[in-house]
Design a protein around this motif. Structure first.
Motif, PDB file in Angstrom:
ATOM      1  N   GLU A 131       0.843  -1.194   0.000  1.00  0.00           N
ATOM      2  CA  GLU A 131       0.000   0.000   0.000  1.00  0.00           C
ATOM      3  C   GLU A 131       0.879   1.246   0.000  1.00  0.00           C
ATOM      4  OE1 GLU A 131      -3.317   0.574  -0.274  1.00  0.00           O
ATOM      5  OE2 GLU A 131      -3.386  -1.554  -0.778  1.00  0.00           O
ATOM      6  N   GLN A 132       1.964   1.190   0.797  1.00  0.00           N
ATOM      7  CA  GLN A 132       2.882   2.320   0.914  1.00  0.00           C
ATOM      8  C   GLN A 132       4.308   1.808   0.800  1.00  0.00           C
ATOM      9  OE1 GLN A 132       2.283   4.711   4.381  1.00  0.00           O
ATOM     10  NE2 GLN A 132       3.894   6.127   3.851  1.00  0.00           N
ATOM     11  N   PHE A 133       5.111   2.439  -0.076  1.00  0.00           N
ATOM     12  CA  PHE A 133       6.507   2.071  -0.286  1.00  0.00           C
ATOM     13  C   PHE A 133       7.347   3.326  -0.114  1.00  0.00           C
ATOM     14  CE2 PHE A 133      10.318   1.618  -2.825  1.00  0.00           C
ATOM     15  CZ  PHE A 133      10.732   0.320  -2.589  1.00  0.00           C
ATOM     16  N   GLN A 134       8.277   3.293   0.858  1.00  0.00           N
ATOM     17  CA  GLN A 134       9.186   4.417   1.078  1.00  0.00           C
ATOM     18  C   GLN A 134      10.611   3.892   1.075  1.00  0.00           C
ATOM     19  OE1 GLN A 134       8.391   6.675   4.596  1.00  0.00           O
ATOM     20  NE2 GLN A 134       6.349   7.259   3.947  1.00  0.00           N
ATOM     21  N   ALA A 135      11.475   4.561   0.330  1.00  0.00           N
ATOM     22  CA  ALA A 135      12.877   4.149   0.276  1.00  0.00           C
ATOM     23  C   ALA A 135      13.775   5.365   0.424  1.00  0.00           C
ATOM     24  CB  ALA A 135      13.175   3.429  -1.033  1.00  0.00           C
ATOM     25  N   ARG A 136      14.804   5.199   1.253  1.00  0.00           N
ATOM     26  CA  ARG A 136      15.888   6.168   1.406  1.00  0.00           C
ATOM     27  C   ARG A 136      17.168   5.354   1.309  1.00  0.00           C
ATOM     28  NH1 ARG A 136      15.029  11.149   3.860  1.00  0.00           N
ATOM     29  NH2 ARG A 136      17.126  11.048   4.703  1.00  0.00           N
ATOM     30  N   GLY A 137      17.746   5.304   0.135  1.00  0.00           N
ATOM     31  CA  GLY A 137      18.946   4.504  -0.042  1.00  0.00           C
ATOM     32  C   GLY A 137      18.945   3.865  -1.410  1.00  0.00           C
ATOM     33  N   GLU A 138      19.214   2.547  -1.450  1.00  0.00           N
ATOM     34  CA  GLU A 138      19.297   1.802  -2.701  1.00  0.00           C
ATOM     35  C   GLU A 138      18.353   0.612  -2.655  1.00  0.00           C
ATOM     36  OE1 GLU A 138      23.172   0.533  -3.942  1.00  0.00           O
ATOM     37  OE2 GLU A 138      24.147   2.191  -2.918  1.00  0.00           O
ATOM     38  N   PHE A 139      17.796   0.278  -3.819  1.00  0.00           N
ATOM     39  CA  PHE A 139      17.023  -0.946  -3.906  1.00  0.00           C
ATOM     40  C   PHE A 139      17.015  -1.455  -5.334  1.00  0.00           C
ATOM     41  CE2 PHE A 139      13.809   2.315  -4.681  1.00  0.00           C
ATOM     42  CZ  PHE A 139      13.145   1.811  -5.809  1.00  0.00           C
ATOM     43  N   SER A 140      16.722  -2.741  -5.450  1.00  0.00           N
ATOM     44  CA  SER A 140      16.558  -3.379  -6.742  1.00  0.00           C
ATOM     45  C   SER A 140      15.353  -4.297  -6.646  1.00  0.00           C
ATOM     46  CB  SER A 140      17.812  -4.179  -7.105  1.00  0.00           C
ATOM     47  OG  SER A 140      17.590  -4.910  -8.297  1.00  0.00           O
TER      48      SER A 140
END
Length: 154
Positions: free
Chosen positions: A42-51
């Motif tokens: 429902e909610q996606f928050q990223a601070r950094g790196e992702f794949s």
């Protein structure tokens, strides 16, 4: 290392690897995460790196670029990708950005994003973007520091 993971909340501080799909109401990444399958939230928050190896799908997606982020496809109602202020030395030594084949949503704001196609109702392409095609229904804005191959109201 997790295989398929389903949880109410996925909170990553540091690094995490998901060998399959991730499904959660809320996903918070503060560090580095590798999800080999898709990610549904429902909610996606990223601070950094992702794949994300498949589709990143969430109602609200907020990404603060502190490294290289990538997903095969991104879909959501509200998508916001921003690069916080950084010194020129960090920009030189640690390039950041988001890469995706396609991004689809209702409200989209992108910075430092490379994508083949962006589709939405209200689309804003900010600085540092390289987008092949933008298709929009309502409004379209493009920063002079962005590169858009073609755009079309549909």
């Amino acid at each position: 290392m997790f295989s398929n993971l389903q949880n109410k909340q996925f909170d990553c501080h540091g690094s995490a690897n998901v060998d399959g799909n991730l499904s959660a109401d809320e996903v918070y990444i503060h560090g580095e995460a590798v999800i080999k399958g898709g990610c549904d939230a429902e909610q996606f928050q990223a601070r950094g790196e992702f794949s994300v190896g498949g589709l990143l799908n969430a109602g609200t997606i907020q990404i603060k670029l502190f490294g290289h982020c990538q997903a095969k496809e991104i879909g959501g109602e509200r998508i916001e990708v921003k690069q916080p202020g950084r010194t020129w030395l960090k920009k030189l030594l640690f390039p950041v950005g988001l890469t995706a084949e396609s991004i689809e949503g209702d409200e989209i704001y992108l910075e430092h994003t490379n994508a083949k196609a962006v589709r939405g109702n209200r689309v804003t392409i900010g600085p540092g973007c390289d987008i092949e095609v933008v298709e929009y229904q309502g409004e379209f804005q493009c920063n002079p520091g962005a590169k858009v191959g073609a755009y079309q109201k549909v």
